[in-house]
Design a protein around this motif. Structure first.
Motif, PDB file in Angstrom:
ATOM      1  N   PHE B  87      -4.802  -8.618  34.020  1.00 20.95           N
ATOM      2  CA  PHE B  87      -4.133  -8.252  35.431  1.00 20.95           C
ATOM      3  C   PHE B  87      -5.166  -8.489  36.676  1.00 20.95           C
ATOM      4  O   PHE B  87      -4.619  -9.203  37.491  1.00 20.95           O
ATOM      5  CB  PHE B  87      -4.012  -6.692  35.440  1.00 20.95           C
ATOM      6  CG  PHE B  87      -3.614  -6.191  36.373  1.00 20.95           C
ATOM      7  CD1 PHE B  87      -2.103  -6.318  36.966  1.00 20.95           C
ATOM      8  CD2 PHE B  87      -4.270  -4.883  37.154  1.00 20.95           C
ATOM      9  CE1 PHE B  87      -1.682  -5.850  38.038  1.00 20.95           C
ATOM     10  CE2 PHE B  87      -3.540  -4.399  38.225  1.00 20.95           C
ATOM     11  CZ  PHE B  87      -2.392  -4.828  38.636  1.00 20.95           C
ATOM     12  N   THR B 127       2.279   5.013  41.283  1.00 19.15           N
ATOM     13  CA  THR B 127       3.240   4.043  41.929  1.00 19.15           C
ATOM     14  C   THR B 127       3.798   4.966  43.002  1.00 19.15           C
ATOM     15  O   THR B 127       4.619   4.749  43.844  1.00 19.15           O
ATOM     16  CB  THR B 127       4.694   4.128  40.778  1.00 19.15           C
ATOM     17  OG1 THR B 127       5.156   5.362  40.488  1.00 19.15           O
ATOM     18  CG2 THR B 127       4.359   3.488  39.681  1.00 19.15           C
ATOM     19  N   PHE B 132       5.419   2.296  45.087  1.00 18.54           N
ATOM     20  CA  PHE B 132       4.642   1.225  44.604  1.00 18.54           C
ATOM     21  C   PHE B 132       5.085   1.064  43.104  1.00 18.54           C
ATOM     22  O   PHE B 132       4.224   1.090  42.089  1.00 18.54           O
ATOM     23  CB  PHE B 132       3.272   1.277  44.591  1.00 18.54           C
ATOM     24  CG  PHE B 132       2.958   1.509  46.090  1.00 18.54           C
ATOM     25  CD1 PHE B 132       2.960   0.747  47.037  1.00 18.54           C
ATOM     26  CD2 PHE B 132       2.074   2.650  46.336  1.00 18.54           C
ATOM     27  CE1 PHE B 132       2.699   0.980  48.349  1.00 18.54           C
ATOM     28  CE2 PHE B 132       1.508   2.839  47.551  1.00 18.54           C
ATOM     29  CZ  PHE B 132       1.745   1.920  48.466  1.00 18.54           C
ATOM     30  N   ASP B 134       5.544  -1.525  41.199  1.00 17.00           N
ATOM     31  CA  ASP B 134       5.016  -2.870  40.340  1.00 17.00           C
ATOM     32  C   ASP B 134       3.347  -2.480  40.801  1.00 17.00           C
ATOM     33  O   ASP B 134       2.588  -3.400  40.571  1.00 17.00           O
ATOM     34  CB  ASP B 134       5.329  -4.067  41.077  1.00 17.00           C
ATOM     35  CG  ASP B 134       5.127  -4.274  42.480  1.00 17.00           C
ATOM     36  OD1 ASP B 134       4.769  -3.296  43.247  1.00 17.00           O
ATOM     37  OD2 ASP B 134       5.345  -5.343  43.144  1.00 17.00           O
ATOM     38  N   TRP B 136       1.109  -1.873  38.599  1.00 20.58           N
ATOM     39  CA  TRP B 136       0.322  -2.115  37.280  1.00 20.58           C
ATOM     40  C   TRP B 136       0.928  -3.400  36.887  1.00 20.58           C
ATOM     41  O   TRP B 136       0.541  -3.801  35.779  1.00 20.58           O
ATOM     42  CB  TRP B 136       0.581  -0.849  36.391  1.00 20.58           C
ATOM     43  CG  TRP B 136      -0.313   0.241  36.807  1.00 20.58           C
ATOM     44  CD1 TRP B 136       0.542   1.157  36.783  1.00 20.58           C
ATOM     45  CD2 TRP B 136      -1.566   0.467  37.104  1.00 20.58           C
ATOM     46  NE1 TRP B 136      -0.502   2.176  37.183  1.00 20.58           N
ATOM     47  CE2 TRP B 136      -1.670   1.717  37.523  1.00 20.58           C
ATOM     48  CE3 TRP B 136      -2.582  -0.362  36.970  1.00 20.58           C
ATOM     49  CZ2 TRP B 136      -2.786   2.557  37.610  1.00 20.58           C
ATOM     50  CZ3 TRP B 136      -3.769   0.217  37.393  1.00 20.58           C
ATOM     51  CH2 TRP B 136      -3.987   1.527  37.762  1.00 20.58           C
ATOM     52  N   THR B 137       1.797  -4.184  37.720  1.00 23.40           N
ATOM     53  CA  THR B 137       2.107  -5.532  37.253  1.00 23.40           C
ATOM     54  C   THR B 137       2.151  -6.730  38.261  1.00 23.40           C
ATOM     55  O   THR B 137       1.815  -7.585  37.924  1.00 23.40           O
ATOM     56  CB  THR B 137       3.693  -5.616  36.811  1.00 23.40           C
ATOM     57  OG1 THR B 137       4.540  -4.968  38.033  1.00 23.40           O
ATOM     58  CG2 THR B 137       4.047  -4.649  35.833  1.00 23.40           C
ATOM     59  N   ASN B 138       1.901  -6.159  39.675  1.00 21.70           N
ATOM     60  CA  ASN B 138       1.330  -7.147  40.766  1.00 21.70           C
ATOM     61  C   ASN B 138       0.267  -6.689  41.324  1.00 21.70           C
ATOM     62  O   ASN B 138      -0.086  -5.798  41.995  1.00 21.70           O
ATOM     63  CB  ASN B 138       2.723  -7.015  41.729  1.00 21.70           C
ATOM     64  CG  ASN B 138       2.779  -7.592  42.833  1.00 21.70           C
ATOM     65  OD1 ASN B 138       1.248  -8.381  43.188  1.00 21.70           O
ATOM     66  ND2 ASN B 138       3.531  -7.713  43.553  1.00 21.70           N
ATOM     67  N   PHE B 139      -0.665  -7.702  41.342  1.00 20.12           N
ATOM     68  CA  PHE B 139      -2.091  -7.445  41.524  1.00 20.12           C
ATOM     69  C   PHE B 139      -2.253  -7.365  43.216  1.00 20.12           C
ATOM     70  O   PHE B 139      -3.055  -6.667  43.573  1.00 20.12           O
ATOM     71  CB  PHE B 139      -2.827  -8.657  41.255  1.00 20.12           C
ATOM     72  CG  PHE B 139      -4.426  -8.641  41.705  1.00 20.12           C
ATOM     73  CD1 PHE B 139      -5.247  -7.722  41.237  1.00 20.12           C
ATOM     74  CD2 PHE B 139      -4.937  -9.532  42.909  1.00 20.12           C
ATOM     75  CE1 PHE B 139      -6.481  -7.692  41.823  1.00 20.12           C
ATOM     76  CE2 PHE B 139      -6.191  -9.406  43.338  1.00 20.12           C
ATOM     77  CZ  PHE B 139      -6.923  -8.451  42.841  1.00 20.12           C
ATOM     78  N   MET B 140      -1.060  -7.878  43.734  1.00 19.57           N
ATOM     79  CA  MET B 140      -0.953  -7.819  45.318  1.00 19.57           C
ATOM     80  C   MET B 140      -1.079  -6.161  45.740  1.00 19.57           C
ATOM     81  O   MET B 140      -1.250  -5.738  46.510  1.00 19.57           O
ATOM     82  CB  MET B 140      -0.001  -8.716  45.949  1.00 19.57           C
ATOM     83  CG  MET B 140      -0.501 -10.129  46.432  1.00 19.57           C
ATOM     84  SD  MET B 140      -2.076 -10.025  47.127  1.00 19.57           S
ATOM     85  CE  MET B 140      -2.007  -9.077  48.613  1.00 19.57           C
ATOM     86  N   THR B 141       0.006  -5.662  45.010  1.00 22.50           N
ATOM     87  CA  THR B 141       0.329  -4.020  45.341  1.00 22.50           C
ATOM     88  C   THR B 141      -0.789  -3.416  44.694  1.00 22.50           C
ATOM     89  O   THR B 141      -1.215  -2.627  45.683  1.00 22.50           O
ATOM     90  CB  THR B 141       1.433  -3.879  44.417  1.00 22.50           C
ATOM     91  OG1 THR B 141       2.701  -4.577  44.590  1.00 22.50           O
ATOM     92  CG2 THR B 141       1.870  -2.151  44.538  1.00 22.50           C
ATOM     93  N   THR B 144      -3.724  -3.746  47.332  1.00 27.03           N
ATOM     94  CA  THR B 144      -3.223  -3.134  48.668  1.00 27.03           C
ATOM     95  C   THR B 144      -3.235  -1.516  48.347  1.00 27.03           C
ATOM     96  O   THR B 144      -3.882  -0.807  49.245  1.00 27.03           O
ATOM     97  CB  THR B 144      -1.477  -3.333  48.903  1.00 27.03           C
ATOM     98  OG1 THR B 144      -1.511  -4.637  48.917  1.00 27.03           O
ATOM     99  CG2 THR B 144      -1.099  -2.423  50.233  1.00 27.03           C
ATOM    100  N   LYS B 196      -3.602 -13.363  51.333  1.00 24.34           N
ATOM    101  CA  LYS B 196      -2.467 -13.428  52.047  1.00 24.34           C
ATOM    102  C   LYS B 196      -2.528 -14.297  53.224  1.00 24.34           C
ATOM    103  O   LYS B 196      -1.537 -14.426  53.902  1.00 24.34           O
ATOM    104  CB  LYS B 196      -2.235 -12.005  52.750  1.00 24.34           C
ATOM    105  CG  LYS B 196      -1.620 -10.999  51.891  1.00 24.34           C
ATOM    106  CD  LYS B 196      -1.243  -9.471  52.683  1.00 24.34           C
ATOM    107  CE  LYS B 196      -0.378  -8.813  51.808  1.00 24.34           C
ATOM    108  NZ  LYS B 196      -0.112  -7.507  52.416  1.00 24.34           N
TER     109      LYS B 196
END
Lengths: 232, 271
Positions: B87, B127, B132, B134, B136-141, B144, B196
């Motif tokens: 992750f 979340t 939010f 994602d 736990w699936t999207n590192f950018m989230t 952030t 980014k």
């Protein structure tokens, strides 16, 4: 102190840097009392008030002058760094160092304005031990100044009486900590150093008394600074 | 008691409070918080603080429990992330393990200080009530949220410094934690800027730049330039230095109520 900075420029090993920083402070703590005794023993009250010794004063204004002295040094350092950039300074490094320079100038001018007539004079820095042509020397010194600044504000907080000045110190110390993190990360990217060395096993960053800090920075100032009237 | 009732209870005591809780905070809740959150319980520590008359100084125990709740939140967040396979990108694993280590140390330190008065670890929803999805699936989230938590932490501790002025040793401890959170925030923000490709996302906060907006807003927003009655943008000696740099030079506090408004949706229930 000379040896310490030679070591900075001889190695980029940041583990060693943190050891050097610890030694630097440990040794400073050890000699603080001696230095104080020397000044008191060698000088009359009149001497202490002369141009030779800059007295920070007492109470909250003393603490503000203490911060003003440190910010003067930091600002002067970064002004020099950007005036004579080290070889192959990257654009990113230049942006970061320029931002930090501007922040330190703003801090310096803020304290000067807040102090008004009570402000100490402009100090004369002594950066003879820093090799401004060397990235390692400059970033090592920057790390030392930032780490010292954070520990100084952390230690000064409880000495402040006016809640408004305490808040200002809080507003500034976290910016210094942001600087310290960025500088350490330039030295050793994505490693532990952005928040290491200055933090104990409780996750608490160092907090040092003015006497330790003033002794630690004395090699970088031509003027003799006295914090003898500061609150403790 | 739900988050809106708490906001209402603040408003009853101080009619101006809702205005002082930045508009974006309320808007964000209205837009994002799912219905599941309406039933959410808020930690008793927060509730008891907010139930006091607005502006009353919280006790040292309340401040430490407030801090402990935030540290639980951060520690749980990094603990989970650091134990997920593939992750966190390999180049950042040291950074996030180091941050987790400090949050764990802060939890232990605060629990030791509070003894039997320490609040328990709540259950968290990262979340943010579905805002939010994602996390736990999207590192950018994830990162952030990380920056939001760290910057909120910095602002939360700063906001309580004045309330600890008559407890000097506790004040010093709080400052010692505060600067560690700022070190974290700086690097996390810089990693976001890198990922980014946004050179304006720096280790320090320009104006009120960051996400979600409420984290950088408030009664004294990060864009504030007046400190102890002095407007730092008009200082004689700063020459042509920009207002952006002036805002970067000073971090700003959040009140307990503002922190509650930001952190509340992460907290599903108290144990």
């Amino acid at each position: 102190m000379k040896k310490t900075l030679t070591q900075f420029s001889d190695s980029s090993d940041s583990v060693m840097l943190s050891k050097v920083n610890r030694r630097f402070f440990l040794r400073s703590a050890g000699v603080a009392a001696t230095t104080g005794a020397f000044i008191m023993g060698a000088c009359t009250e009149q001497d202490l008030m002369s141009d030779d010794v800059v007295d920070l004063g007492s109470g909250d204004f003393g603490i503000l002058n203490y911060a003003y002295a440190l910010e003067q040094l930091e600002a002067a350092f970064y002004i020099q760094v950007l005036t004579t950039p080290y070889l192959n300074m990257t654009d990113m490094e230049k942006w970061i160092l320029t931002d930090i320079r501007d922040h330190e100038i703003i801090h310096r001018e803020f304290f000067k304005a807040a102090l008004g007539m009570k402000a100490i004079k402009g100090l004369t820095p002594n950066f003879s031990q820093i090799d401004f042509a060397s990235r390692t020397s400059v970033l090592g010194a920057a790390k030392l100044f930032e780490d010292t600044g954070v520990a100084a504000y952390n230690g000064a907080g409880k000495l402040i009486e006016d809640v408004n000045y305490l808040l200002v110190a809080g507003k500034i110390v976290s910016v210094e900590a942001r600087h310290a993190s960025a500088i350490a990360d330039l030295i050793n990217p994505n490693a532990l150093e952005f928040a290491n060395g200055q933090i104990d096993e409780n996750g608490l960053e160092h907090a040092y008394s003015p006497s330790i800090i003033l002794d630690g920075v004395s090699p970088f100032v031509m003027d003799k600074i006295s914090g003898k009237n500061l609150p403790s | 008691m739900d988050i809106f009732k708490i906001l209402d209870s603040i408003q009853k005591v101080d009619g101006d409070a809702a205005g002082r809780l930045e508009h974006s905070t309320r808007r964000m809740f209205m837009n994002r918080v799912s219905s599941s959150l309406a039933a959410a319980a808020v930690p008793t520590v927060f509730a008891s603080i907010v139930n006091k008359a607005y502006g009353a100084t919280p006790t040292v125990t309340e401040i430490l429990n407030f801090a402990l709740t935030l540290e639980y939140l951060e520690e749980t967040f990094y603990f989970q992330a650091n134990r997920m396979d593939n992750f966190i990108p390999a180049e950042y694993t040291l950074v996030f393990s180091q941050i987790e280590k400090h949050e764990t140390q802060h939890v232990h330190f605060l629990k030791a200080a509070l003894g039997s008065a320490a609040v328990d670890r709540p259950t968290f929803d990262f979340t943010y009530g579905g805002a939010f999805p994602d996390a736990w699936t999207n590192f950018m989230t994830f990162i952030t949220i990380s920056a939001a938590l760290e910057d909120t932490g910095v602002r939360a501790y700063k906001g309580q410094a004045g309330n600890l002025i008559s407890a000097p040793q506790i004040l010093e401890y709080a400052l010692q934690v505060h600067s560690v959170e700022a070190r974290h925030a700086s690097l996390v923000r810089r990693i976001i800027g890198k990922l980014k490709n946004d050179p304006m996302m720096k280790g320090w906060i320009t104006q009120a730049k960051g996400f979600p907006p409420a984290v950088y807003a408030g009664m004294t927003p990060e864009s504030n330039m007046v400190h102890a009655g002095l407007d730092a943008s008009t200082l004689a000696g700063i020459g042509s230095i920009s207002d952006d740099a002036v805002t970067e030079s000073f971090d700003e506090p959040l009140t307990m109520e503002e922190v509650l408004a930001i952190a509340g949706p992460f907290i599903v229930k108290t144990m």
